[in-house]
Every structure is written in C-alpha cells, then in structure tokens.
Design a protein around this motif. Structure first.
Motif, PDB file in Angstrom:
ATOM      1  N   ILE A   1     -75.089  41.017-111.579  1.00  0.00           N
ATOM      2  CA  ILE A   1     -75.093  39.596-111.941  1.00  0.00           C
ATOM      3  C   ILE A   1     -73.674  39.096-112.169  1.00  0.00           C
ATOM      4  O   ILE A   1     -73.289  38.019-111.705  1.00  0.00           O
ATOM      5  N   ALA A   2     -72.881  39.895-112.897  1.00  0.00           N
ATOM      6  CA  ALA A   2     -71.497  39.488-113.163  1.00  0.00           C
ATOM      7  C   ALA A   2     -70.707  39.363-111.869  1.00  0.00           C
ATOM      8  O   ALA A   2     -69.917  38.420-111.692  1.00  0.00           O
ATOM      9  N   SER A   3     -70.906  40.305-110.937  1.00  0.00           N
ATOM     10  CA  SER A   3     -70.177  40.263-109.669  1.00  0.00           C
ATOM     11  C   SER A   3     -70.567  39.033-108.851  1.00  0.00           C
ATOM     12  O   SER A   3     -69.706  38.338-108.302  1.00  0.00           O
ATOM     13  N   ARG A   4     -71.862  38.758-108.781  1.00  0.00           N
ATOM     14  CA  ARG A   4     -72.309  37.597-108.009  1.00  0.00           C
ATOM     15  C   ARG A   4     -71.867  36.293-108.664  1.00  0.00           C
ATOM     16  O   ARG A   4     -71.478  35.337-107.973  1.00  0.00           O
ATOM     17  N   PHE A   5     -71.921  36.243-109.977  1.00  0.00           N
ATOM     18  CA  PHE A   5     -71.472  35.041-110.689  1.00  0.00           C
ATOM     19  C   PHE A   5     -69.988  34.819-110.448  1.00  0.00           C
ATOM     20  O   PHE A   5     -69.546  33.682-110.252  1.00  0.00           O
ATOM     21  N   LYS A   6     -69.241  35.898-110.452  1.00  0.00           N
ATOM     22  CA  LYS A   6     -67.794  35.800-110.222  1.00  0.00           C
ATOM     23  C   LYS A   6     -67.527  35.261-108.815  1.00  0.00           C
ATOM     24  O   LYS A   6     -66.641  34.423-108.615  1.00  0.00           O
ATOM     25  N   ARG A   7     -68.295  35.753-107.841  1.00  0.00           N
ATOM     26  CA  ARG A   7     -68.113  35.248-106.469  1.00  0.00           C
ATOM     27  C   ARG A   7     -68.513  33.783-106.386  1.00  0.00           C
ATOM     28  O   ARG A   7     -67.894  33.011-105.654  1.00  0.00           O
ATOM     29  N   ALA A   8     -69.564  33.410-107.119  1.00  0.00           N
ATOM     30  CA  ALA A   8     -70.055  32.027-107.062  1.00  0.00           C
ATOM     31  C   ALA A   8     -69.026  31.037-107.574  1.00  0.00           C
ATOM     32  O   ALA A   8     -68.997  29.881-107.142  1.00  0.00           O
ATOM     33  N   ILE A   9     -68.175  31.481-108.502  1.00  0.00           N
ATOM     34  CA  ILE A   9     -67.145  30.585-109.042  1.00  0.00           C
ATOM     35  C   ILE A   9     -65.779  30.917-108.442  1.00  0.00           C
ATOM     36  O   ILE A   9     -64.750  30.637-109.043  1.00  0.00           O
ATOM     37  N   PHE A  10     -65.813  31.525-107.250  1.00  0.00           N
ATOM     38  CA  PHE A  10     -64.604  31.790-106.460  1.00  0.00           C
ATOM     39  C   PHE A  10     -63.593  32.652-107.220  1.00  0.00           C
ATOM     40  O   PHE A  10     -62.381  32.487-107.058  1.00  0.00           O
ATOM     41  N   GLY A  11     -64.088  33.571-108.019  1.00  0.00           N
ATOM     42  CA  GLY A  11     -63.220  34.510-108.710  1.00  0.00           C
ATOM     43  C   GLY A  11     -62.381  33.898-109.813  1.00  0.00           C
ATOM     44  O   GLY A  11     -61.421  34.523-110.270  1.00  0.00           O
ATOM     45  N   LEU A  12     -62.737  32.703-110.255  1.00  0.00           N
ATOM     46  CA  LEU A  12     -61.949  32.027-111.279  1.00  0.00           C
ATOM     47  C   LEU A  12     -62.376  32.467-112.680  1.00  0.00           C
ATOM     48  O   LEU A  12     -63.538  32.808-112.908  1.00  0.00           O
ATOM     49  N   GLU A  13     -61.427  32.414-113.591  1.00  0.00           N
ATOM     50  CA  GLU A  13     -61.697  32.683-114.992  1.00  0.00           C
ATOM     51  C   GLU A  13     -62.107  31.382-115.679  1.00  0.00           C
ATOM     52  O   GLU A  13     -61.805  30.282-115.187  1.00  0.00           O
ATOM     53  N   PRO A  14     -62.816  31.449-116.814  1.00  0.00           N
ATOM     54  CA  PRO A  14     -63.235  30.224-117.504  1.00  0.00           C
ATOM     55  C   PRO A  14     -62.074  29.286-117.813  1.00  0.00           C
ATOM     56  O   PRO A  14     -62.198  28.064-117.691  1.00  0.00           O
ATOM     57  N   GLU A  15     -60.941  29.860-118.239  1.00  0.00           N
ATOM     58  CA  GLU A  15     -59.795  29.018-118.542  1.00  0.00           C
ATOM     59  C   GLU A  15     -59.291  28.293-117.297  1.00  0.00           C
ATOM     60  O   GLU A  15     -58.886  27.127-117.345  1.00  0.00           O
ATOM     61  N   GLU A  16     -59.324  29.001-116.145  1.00  0.00           N
ATOM     62  CA  GLU A  16     -58.899  28.375-114.893  1.00  0.00           C
ATOM     63  C   GLU A  16     -59.860  27.270-114.483  1.00  0.00           C
ATOM     64  O   GLU A  16     -59.443  26.221-113.983  1.00  0.00           O
ATOM     65  N   ILE A  17     -61.158  27.511-114.695  1.00  0.00           N
ATOM     66  CA  ILE A  17     -62.160  26.485-114.373  1.00  0.00           C
ATOM     67  C   ILE A  17     -61.942  25.255-115.243  1.00  0.00           C
ATOM     68  O   ILE A  17     -62.006  24.112-114.766  1.00  0.00           O
ATOM     69  N   ALA A  18     -61.692  25.475-116.544  1.00  0.00           N
ATOM     70  CA  ALA A  18     -61.443  24.355-117.450  1.00  0.00           C
ATOM     71  C   ALA A  18     -60.211  23.572-117.019  1.00  0.00           C
ATOM     72  O   ALA A  18     -60.199  22.337-117.013  1.00  0.00           O
ATOM     73  N   ARG A  19     -59.153  24.297-116.627  1.00  0.00           N
ATOM     74  CA  ARG A  19     -57.934  23.632-116.196  1.00  0.00           C
ATOM     75  C   ARG A  19     -58.162  22.851-114.904  1.00  0.00           C
ATOM     76  O   ARG A  19     -57.697  21.707-114.760  1.00  0.00           O
ATOM     77  N   LEU A  20     -58.904  23.443-113.970  1.00  0.00           N
ATOM     78  CA  LEU A  20     -59.204  22.743-112.721  1.00  0.00           C
ATOM     79  C   LEU A  20     -60.053  21.507-112.978  1.00  0.00           C
ATOM     80  O   LEU A  20     -59.879  20.471-112.328  1.00  0.00           O
ATOM     81  N   PHE A  21     -60.979  21.623-113.915  1.00  0.00           N
ATOM     82  CA  PHE A  21     -61.817  20.469-114.249  1.00  0.00           C
ATOM     83  C   PHE A  21     -60.966  19.337-114.823  1.00  0.00           C
ATOM     84  O   PHE A  21     -61.146  18.171-114.473  1.00  0.00           O
ATOM     85  N   GLN A  22     -60.020  19.693-115.697  1.00  0.00           N
ATOM     86  CA  GLN A  22     -59.144  18.676-116.266  1.00  0.00           C
ATOM     87  C   GLN A  22     -58.276  18.039-115.184  1.00  0.00           C
ATOM     88  O   GLN A  22     -58.089  16.814-115.156  1.00  0.00           O
ATOM     89  N   GLU A  23     -57.755  18.864-114.276  1.00  0.00           N
ATOM     90  CA  GLU A  23     -56.946  18.330-113.183  1.00  0.00           C
ATOM     91  C   GLU A  23     -57.784  17.447-112.264  1.00  0.00           C
ATOM     92  O   GLU A  23     -57.335  16.386-111.826  1.00  0.00           O
ATOM     93  N   ARG A  24     -58.985  17.906-111.988  1.00  0.00           N
ATOM     94  CA  ARG A  24     -59.877  17.122-111.125  1.00  0.00           C
ATOM     95  C   ARG A  24     -60.215  15.783-111.764  1.00  0.00           C
ATOM     96  O   ARG A  24     -60.219  14.742-111.109  1.00  0.00           O
TER      97      ARG A  24
END
Length: 550
Positions: free
Chosen positions: A206-229
C-alpha cells in the motif's frame, strides 16, 4: 540545554520518508490489531473450553445420578459395588474422578478408598447443598484431593418417591483443559503470526502504491506544491474555474470571481456549476470531450472570451477547466497589437521602398542623368502627395488612413499597385465602430487581394479599392486580378482553417472577417469579375445589428 522529547520525535518523524512512515504506522496498527485479536481469541477459547468441560462434567454427573444401579447402591449404601461402578464410568468417560455420596454428602464411592466415609466438603468446602437441598445440578471449579478440576454435581433422586437420596460429583482435571488450550493456542498464534506478516506485507504494498500515486513526493513537497499552485492560480489575470466529472466546482481563483461580478469571499468550491452559472457550457464539454478555444460567450450579462479544455485520465474525462476574460480586455490588447502591426508594416514598406528609390536616384546622379533623377523625385513626391491628399479628404479617421497608406506602400514593395478610387468617401463612420477591428478586417481583404494578384499576374498587377458611406451602410469594395474564387468555395472560405491557397497556417484572415461581421451585423459578398479576378464587397451598417452573420 535540555531538548523536548516531543520536539525530537517530531523532527525525526519529519526527516523520515513517507513510505517508511506509512510502513511503520500501518505495521504497528496491524500488529496491535492482530495482538488484540489474538489475546481476545485466546481468552475466549480458554473460557469456552472450560465451559465446555464443565458442561461435559455436568452431563456425565446427571447421567450417572440417573443410573438405576447408582440409585439402588446409594439407598443400600453398597460402597463396594458403587466404587467399582464409579471407577468403570470414570474410565469410560475419561473423567478424573467420579465421587458418589449419600444424602449427607458422605462419600460412598471415591478413587481413593481412604477417603470413603468422610464428607465430600473436605475437598472444596462445598457441602453440595444446591444439589441435596435444592435439587439442582450445577458446575463448580475447585481444588480437591485430586488437584484442580472442573466439576459437575447432580442430585441422586429416587424415581418412585422423588426423594433426594444422594449426590454425584464428576470432575475433569484442569491440566486436561490446559493441555487442550495449549494445543489450540499453538494453532491460533501461528495464524496470528501469519496474519501479522500478511499485514506488514500489505502495508509495504500500500505504501509503495501510494508513493507512486503521488509521484514519489513527500507530504512537505506536496504542501509546497499546493501553495505554489494556489499562488500561481491566484496570480493569473484570467478567470479560471475547474469542475469534476459530476459538474461540481473544484477550483476557482479570485480573478474569476471579479470577472463574473461575484462577491470576493464567495465560496464556490463544492457547488454545482449550473447552480452558479446556469448559462455555462462546461457540462457539454464534459459530455463531448471537445475543447473550445477563444469562444465568445455571455456570462452573467458580460461578454467574454472563453477557453474550455477537458481533463482526461486515460480515456476517461474526469473534469473540465475553463479560462475566461472580459472581451473588453481582449479588445484592448487586440487594438494595441493591431496599431503596432500597422505602424510596423508601414515603416517596413516605406523603408524598403525608399531605400530602393534612393539607390536609384544615387545611381542616376553618379552617371550624370540629373534630369531623370529629378523626374523620379518629382514623380515620387507627387504620387505620395496625391495619395495623402486623397486620404485626408476621403478618410478623416487617422487609423483607417494609416492602414491604407501602409497597404499602398506594401503593394509597391511587392511590385503591385493599390489603386484607391478618387471618388471614395468614408467620413460618416459611427463612433462606436471599433476602428482597430475594422482595420484588421480591411487589411485582411487587401492582403488577400495583393497575394492573389501577385500569384496570378506577378509584378505590374493591380488591386482596386473603393469606399462609400452613402446611405445606411459603409461599403468597401476590393477587386483583385487573381484566379477568382470557385462558387463552391465562396461560403467555405470564411470557415476557420479553410483556404484556397497552399501551405499551412492559412485560413484565418477571412475567418476573422466573418467573426467581426457576425458581431457587428454586417455582411460580405464574393463574385468573380468577367475580366478575371474577384470582388469582395463588405457592408457594415452604421447602426450595429448584433448577432447577424455574413
């Protein structure tokens, strides 16, 4: 300096990769759940086995108490026969012991002969009152002379008189129960261990598939991308609205709210698009999957230029994104670009033409042909003076006049002639007629005529332009010496991307003409001339009738 343990833990957790965190979290949760299930199952199994053994002891006790030989032996106090019978029944039923007592709970049968004649209460303090007085069979767990056991006790009743004449106690050793429990627990804990391993493996997958689903990003990176977006979305000067496959608004920026005239703090996310914008066509794009580009629409009584693009996931359409801008803003940019383009064309044509003329004049002077040089200078000056005078008198509008002057120079640069009818008059133009758009339309018609003439005649070809503002319409006629327009193509040439000329990136000029005419309510006719070439006649009403087509 002391460090807060919780702060250290959070820092370590932050530095740990998401996949590792998920595996640890899911693994620990699975281990906890499996452990709880194992403990509960073991406890329930243990209690169930004790209950089952107790019921078995009770059933055997009832059966023995109802045996006629036992009833007779108790009444006759035949200890010898009762002992032999009790031992045989205990062996048959795999019981630890079967003890028989009289109505005073004095032993008449016991595996240990030394215990005969003594009260059964010596073992566990139980006088057997519940069986001897109340006549009820029951289960008890106690430690006796033969060890800890689960016991079932039942009264011995004379069937003829109904009197209670004795008591039977059947016991099964707790060691027997615990041996069975251990055997079952071995299997149970084996299953629990397998479940734990499977849970850990599932956590890793599950962790591996979830990681692939979010393109290998970390939560902090996702948060930063969301703020930039979000910052990017809010900085765009065009309004943007996105909907999902159910027609629910998922994204909207502040510009969209301002453009649509909505409250700046209105929360649109989560609302159906048709509830907010009933006139929107986003749902049709969602159904057809066909994008729209630069489409003019009316939304909330405002004219806008809209682009709509379906969002796809594989072959499925999962949403639509629309960007839009008020047409006034687009027109303003278009006017600026058109003016700049016209000025650039004029300067380029004049620079090229005058450069050639200057070289010619310089050559004539060098060879001593001063008269010819003067004649050429006079001719050039007179031609331009005549054209400028005509434009000043016939076309007072400087934007239109500048366009025609630029096209005149462009024609001369191509080796052609743009002849403007001296009787032309274009002074009575309505104030609300967008000059920049008219310049674009007129420029496209003249450019097409020049190109068609150049291809068919070459140098020396002529294009004629006449204009009149008499009556209720403004009329522009452009004649060329090209190959003409086939009758079958006279309607199609106004469609986007359709052209009678070879090459790519064509078929847009006349389409723009058609769009302008549709908005202004004008019309255009196309006819071939008997002398060769074609004539395009443009009719523009002085009072616009919006929505009609050419």
């Amino acid at each position: 300096m002391t460090t807060n343990p919780s702060t250290v833990f959070r820092e370590v957790l932050r530095k740990t990769k998401l996949k590792t965190r998920m595996i640890l979290t899911l693994g620990l949760v699975s281990a906890l759940q499996t452990a709880l299930i194992g403990v509960f199952a073991g406890y329930y199994l243990s209690e169930s086995l004790y209950e089952e053994i107790g019921q078995r002891a009770l059933m055997v006790a009832k059966t023995v108490a109802a045996t006629p030989a036992v009833i007779e032996g108790v009444e006759q106090r035949e200890t010898g026969s009762l002992n032999r019978l009790a031992n045989r029944l205990a062996e048959t039923n795999e019981a630890l012991f079967i003890v028989i007592g009289d109505d005073q709970a004095v032993r008449l049968a016991h595996p240990d002969p030394s215990r005969l004649g003594y009260s059964m209460a010596d073992d566990d303090g139980d006088t057997g009152r519940q069986a001897l007085i109340d006549g009820q069979a029951y289960i008890a767990r106690a430690v006796g002379s033969l060890g800890e056991s689960m016991r079932g006790k039942a009264p011995v009743i004379n069937p003829a008189s109904g009197d209670i004449v004795g008591i039977v106690s059947v016991g099964y050793g707790v060691d027997q129960v615990e041996t069975t429990i251990q055997r079952y627990n071995f299997v149970l804990y084996g299953v629990v261990g397998v479940m734990l391993l499977v849970s850990i493996l599932a956590a890793i997958i599950i962790a591996s598939r979830f990681k692939r689903a979010i393109f290998g990003l970390e939560p902090e990176e996702i948060a930063r991308l969301f703020q930039e977006r979000d910052a990017t979305l809010q900085s765009v000067r065009e309004g943007i609205i996105a909907i999902n496959r159910d027609g629910i608004i998922t994204t909207v920026n502040r510009t969209a709210l301002n453009t649509l005239g909505l409250e700046p703090d209105m929360a649109l996310a989560g609302k159906p698009i048709l509830e907010v914008l009933p006139e929107s066509d986003l749902m049709s794009v969602l159904k057809t999957g066909q994008p729209d580009f630069d489409r003019e629409v009316w939304l909330r009584n405002r004219q806008m230029i809209v682009n709509r693009l379906p969002v796809r996931e594989g072959d499925d359409i999962i949403g639509v994104v629309a960007s839009f801008r008020l047409r006034d803003e687009v027109d303003q940019v278009s006017r600026q670009l058109t003016r700049i383009q016209q000025y650039a064309d004029t300067l380029r044509s004049q620079t090229h033409e005058y450069s050639n003329k200057l070289h010619t004049i310089a050559g004539l002077i060098q060879i001593g042909a001063t008269d010819e040089a003067l004649n050429l200078i006079g001719s050039e000056v007179s031609d331009h003076q005549a054209l400028i005078q005509l434009l000043l008198e016939a076309v007072p509008d400087p934007v239109i006049a500048g366009c025609l002057l630029g096209k005149y120079n462009r024609a001369r640069e191509m080796g052609l002639a743009l002849n403007i009818d001296p009787g032309s008059q274009m002074a009575d133009m309505p104030d609300d007629l967008p000059r920049e758009q008219l310049v674009s339309v007129l420029g496209n018609l003249i450019d097409n005529a020049l190109e068609a003439t150049r291809l068919a005649i070459g140098e020396g070809g002529q294009v004629a332009l006449s204009m009149t503002d008499l009556g209720d319409d403004l009329i522009f006629e452009v004649e060329d010496q090209g190959a003409g327009v086939p009758e079958a193509d006279r309607e199609r040439i106004f469609e986007k991307g359709v052209s009678t000329k070879a090459g790519t990136a064509r078929g847009y000029g006349l389409h723009l003409v058609s769009q302008f005419l549709t908005r202004w309510g004008g019309s255009i006719t196309v006819e071939n001339l008997t002398t060769g070439g074609s004539r395009f006649t443009l009719y523009l009403p002085k009072r616009a009738h919006r929505g009609t087509s050419h």
